[in-house]
Design a protein around this motif. Structure first.
Motif, mmCIF file in Angstrom:
data_model
loop_
_atom_site.group_PDB
_atom_site.id
_atom_site.type_symbol
_atom_site.label_atom_id
_atom_site.label_comp_id
_atom_site.label_asym_id
_atom_site.label_seq_id
_atom_site.Cartn_x
_atom_site.Cartn_y
_atom_site.Cartn_z
ATOM 1 N N ASN A 68 26.969 41.363 50.693
ATOM 2 C CA ASN A 68 28.409 41.631 50.760
ATOM 3 C C ASN A 68 28.824 42.067 52.161
ATOM 4 O OD1 ASN A 68 28.794 41.231 47.990
ATOM 5 N ND2 ASN A 68 28.155 43.332 47.538
ATOM 6 N N ARG A 104 42.982 40.662 53.363
ATOM 7 C CA ARG A 104 42.184 41.244 52.276
ATOM 8 C C ARG A 104 42.092 42.743 52.437
ATOM 9 N NH1 ARG A 104 36.679 37.839 51.809
ATOM 10 N NH2 ARG A 104 36.294 39.192 50.008
ATOM 11 N N ARG B 102 37.418 37.718 37.308
ATOM 12 C CA ARG B 102 36.437 38.490 38.062
ATOM 13 C C ARG B 102 36.358 38.056 39.520
ATOM 14 N NH1 ARG B 102 30.316 38.070 37.489
ATOM 15 N NH2 ARG B 102 30.453 37.645 39.699
ATOM 16 N N ASP B 106 36.448 40.600 42.620
ATOM 17 C CA ASP B 106 35.362 40.669 43.599
ATOM 18 C C ASP B 106 35.883 40.410 45.012
ATOM 19 O OD1 ASP B 106 33.666 41.076 41.514
ATOM 20 O OD2 ASP B 106 32.668 39.129 41.619
ATOM 21 N N TYR B 107 36.783 39.436 45.106
ATOM 22 C CA TYR B 107 37.325 39.053 46.407
ATOM 23 C C TYR B 107 38.119 40.207 47.020
ATOM 24 C CZ TYR B 107 39.839 36.171 49.805
ATOM 25 O OH TYR B 107 40.350 35.642 50.945
ATOM 26 N N ILE B 108 38.921 40.874 46.214
ATOM 27 C CA ILE B 108 39.718 41.993 46.730
ATOM 28 C C ILE B 108 38.826 43.185 47.077
ATOM 29 C CG2 ILE B 108 41.521 43.691 46.185
ATOM 30 C CD1 ILE B 108 42.855 41.559 44.415
ATOM 31 N N ARG B 109 37.830 43.457 46.228
ATOM 32 C CA ARG B 109 36.986 44.633 46.466
ATOM 33 C C ARG B 109 35.875 44.364 47.480
ATOM 34 N NH1 ARG B 109 34.092 46.824 42.078
ATOM 35 N NH2 ARG B 109 34.037 48.675 43.369
ATOM 36 N N GLY B 110 35.557 43.107 47.682
ATOM 37 C CA GLY B 110 34.490 42.763 48.621
ATOM 38 C C GLY B 110 33.102 43.008 48.070
ATOM 39 N N VAL B 111 32.998 43.291 46.790
ATOM 40 C CA VAL B 111 31.698 43.508 46.150
ATOM 41 C C VAL B 111 31.694 42.876 44.763
ATOM 42 C CG1 VAL B 111 31.148 45.677 47.326
ATOM 43 C CG2 VAL B 111 32.458 45.740 45.217
ATOM 44 N N ASN B 112 30.503 42.738 44.231
ATOM 45 C CA ASN B 112 30.355 42.227 42.868
ATOM 46 C C ASN B 112 30.774 43.312 41.870
ATOM 47 O OD1 ASN B 112 29.088 41.663 40.287
ATOM 48 N ND2 ASN B 112 27.943 40.073 41.356
ATOM 49 N N SER B 114 30.686 43.070 38.407
ATOM 50 C CA SER B 114 30.295 42.846 37.012
ATOM 51 C C SER B 114 29.819 44.123 36.323
ATOM 52 C CB SER B 114 29.261 41.739 36.887
ATOM 53 O OG SER B 114 28.286 41.864 37.857
ATOM 54 N N PHE B 115 29.095 44.972 37.051
ATOM 55 C CA PHE B 115 28.632 46.212 36.425
ATOM 56 C C PHE B 115 29.810 47.112 36.048
ATOM 57 C CE2 PHE B 115 27.561 50.725 36.978
ATOM 58 C CZ PHE B 115 26.718 50.854 35.898
#
Lengths: 247, 185, 185
Positions: A68, A104, B102, B106-112, B114-115
């Motif tokens: 990331n 973003r 999702r 993910d795109y807005i937060r810059g992280v996965n 799913s958890f």
């Protein structure tokens, strides 16, 4: 969450206390906010080095989430390179990457602010649904699908759907070379040949991971420029960057 | 008995969310009449101890948010009022976008995410449903439980909802473009 | 918020009879004020779908007697609805782990099971009791009627019982490990 994530990076110019789970935007935003900057290409160029030094630290103990951070690092390095090499011509794709990163970040900042408001009111004034109503009449209403075999199948399916290791990202990312490794490699290559093309050095990048490697190499080169080891000449905008040893 | 009284009684008896569609089918009246009666009911409940909560096409009755302290004393099950940073980020996206996939989170937060999504879903704060625009995907939405914890009768009552929603829409175009690019990779 | 609204919210939330004495104690106000507010509430509810019902010294909120026909019809329809996939899945977990808490069911299914558990309990398929290990929680068990309906004398007679049960047990272990990790943060 693991303790390592909350470990502060002590020797960074700014004391960054962040966790891997919170991701690259949180890191970038705190770096920008600590310097009281606004989000734009200038401020992003200024925080690139702090960002990368955090990235290096992160790599030591948290290889899972690094992807990331690397993806965003690539764009940051583009921004940084442009500020170091004003005549560097960016492709339209690169331009839009930079533009997107700014957008973003701004949007992320907006949701962070909304998150603060949510935190303020969450659980303060709760609307309660009524408690389960007591039923006087005892009924027994089964369904013909409740059979021994069906129940076993349902239980097994439910158990099979539990994510095996929820802390890991779903996509495995190839281990990416570290910035140090890249600097070492670059220096070796420079010493063995006085002049080389950046394209030769990095190969032709196809996948995202490979692109990241190229960019890390590019940053490493700029890092060496800064340290006065190399002299970078990009003779024509669309040509390869020629790397020469400084005399 | 008028429609409004019937609806109030039904919602009271059920004690759980119900769709407007189900109400109109069950009562054998048109959607428009149901909606009109619900507006009247909302108006009548204005100064009462109970409120009508709305979420898209579902409605339910709950206690007035200002009476939270009193009712909480009657509640035996423990309430989890903690939200991690990741949860807050994810919830603010889901609440203000009111239905989001999702990949965009993910795109807005810059992280996965799913958890975090799984944890929020287990807590009953969000629910996933099939994306009406693409049946291969899921979208995440706030639940009544989430609106209840926020003390709002509908998402429109969230702080700065109108303001934020219009500013998000303009920026959101970039994401859908970017997401399309990523898919083509 | 006035006393009348408070009382309405309390009665709505509890859904079962409460004595005037208990109301006045709980709200920390005199019996006279409670009685006055109850009169006002009764007056307010005159034209509503819900009414204040009184039996000896106990009061409760209920649906309007004139509406008993539609409420009965609703109850019948709700009870005779097909069980959802979520219900069958939840039931299967309760069968293979006799005496399971809601949090483990939620963890296994990845969603909140509150409404589903209610639906199963209303139909007499499961029963809840207080968790002997934690009095604020409930545990769920299949009813005796359900087992006989399925033609088994005990859950151990279910197909692959040992296998599925131990798989749930090990999931429970992972779950409690995760909870501990979170607490140690």
């Amino acid at each position: 969450m693991e303790a390592a994530e909350t470990e502060a990076i002590k020797d960074s110019a700014y004391q960054i206390k962040t966790s891997a789970f919170e991701g690259p935007f949180h890191l970038l935003l705190s770096l920008i906010e600590e310097r009281k900057f606004f989000i734009n290409d200038l401020s992003l160029a200024q925080v690139t080095e702090d960002y990368l030094s955090y990235l290096n630290k992160l790599e030591e103990y948290k290889t899972d989430e690094i992807s990331n951070f690397i993806v965003i690092a690539a764009t940051l390095i583009l921004i940084k390179s442009k500020s170091l090499l004003p005549n560097l011509n960016l492709t339209s794709e690169e331009e839009s990457d930079i533009h997107n990163l700014e957008d973003r970040l701004k949007l992320y900042e907006l949701y962070i602010k909304l998150g603060v408001k949510i935190k303020e009111i969450f659980g303060e004034k709760i609307i309660f649904a009524p408690l389960e109503r007591k039923h006087d009449t005892l009924v027994f209403l089964p369904d013909e699908r409740i059979t021994k075999e069906n129940m076993m199948t349902f239980a097994r399916e439910a158990l099979g759907r539990i994510p095996k290791k929820v802390f890991l990202p779903e996509v495995e990312v190839k281990k990416v070379m570290s910035i140090e490794e890249m600097i070492e490699k670059l220096t070796e290559r420079i010493e063995s040949s006085l002049q080389m093309s950046f394209k030769d050095f990095s190969g032709v990048a196809k996948t995202r991971e490979e692109k990241v490697v190229v960019i890390i190499g590019f940053l490493a080169m700029l890092e060496l420029v800064r340290q006065g080891i190399l002299h970078v000449a990009q003779e024509n905008n669309f040509e390869d960057i020629i790397i020469k040893k400084q005399i | 008995m008028n429609l409004e009284q019937k609806i109030e009684a039904i919602l009271f008896f059920k004690g759980e969310p119900m769709s407007r569609k189900r109400l109109s089918e069950f009562l054998g009246v048109g959607q428009i009449e149901v909606n009109e009666s619900l507006e009247k009911l909302k108006e009548n409940l204005k100064d009462r101890g109970i409120v009508l909560q709305e979420k898209e096409n579902e409605i339910t009755l709950g206690t007035r948010p200002e009476l939270s302290d009193i009712i909480e004393k009657l509640q035996k099950e423990e309430l989890n009022k903690e939200l991690s940073k990741a949860s807050l980020e994810t919830l603010s996206i889901i609440l203000y976008k009111n239905g989001v996939g999702r990949s965009l989170i993910d795109y807005i937060r810059g992280v996965n995410s799913s958890f975090t999504l799984r944890a929020l879903s287990i807590r009953g704060l969000i629910e996933k449903s099939i994306d009406p625009e693409d049946s291969r995907r899921y979208i995440y939405k706030p639940t009544f439980e989430l609106l209840s914890f926020m003390g709002v009768k509908s998402v429109e009552e969230l702080p700065d909802y109108q303001l934020v929603n219009s500013s998000i829409e303009s920026t959101a175009q970039n994401f859908s473009d970017e997401l399309k690019n990523e898919e083509n990779l």
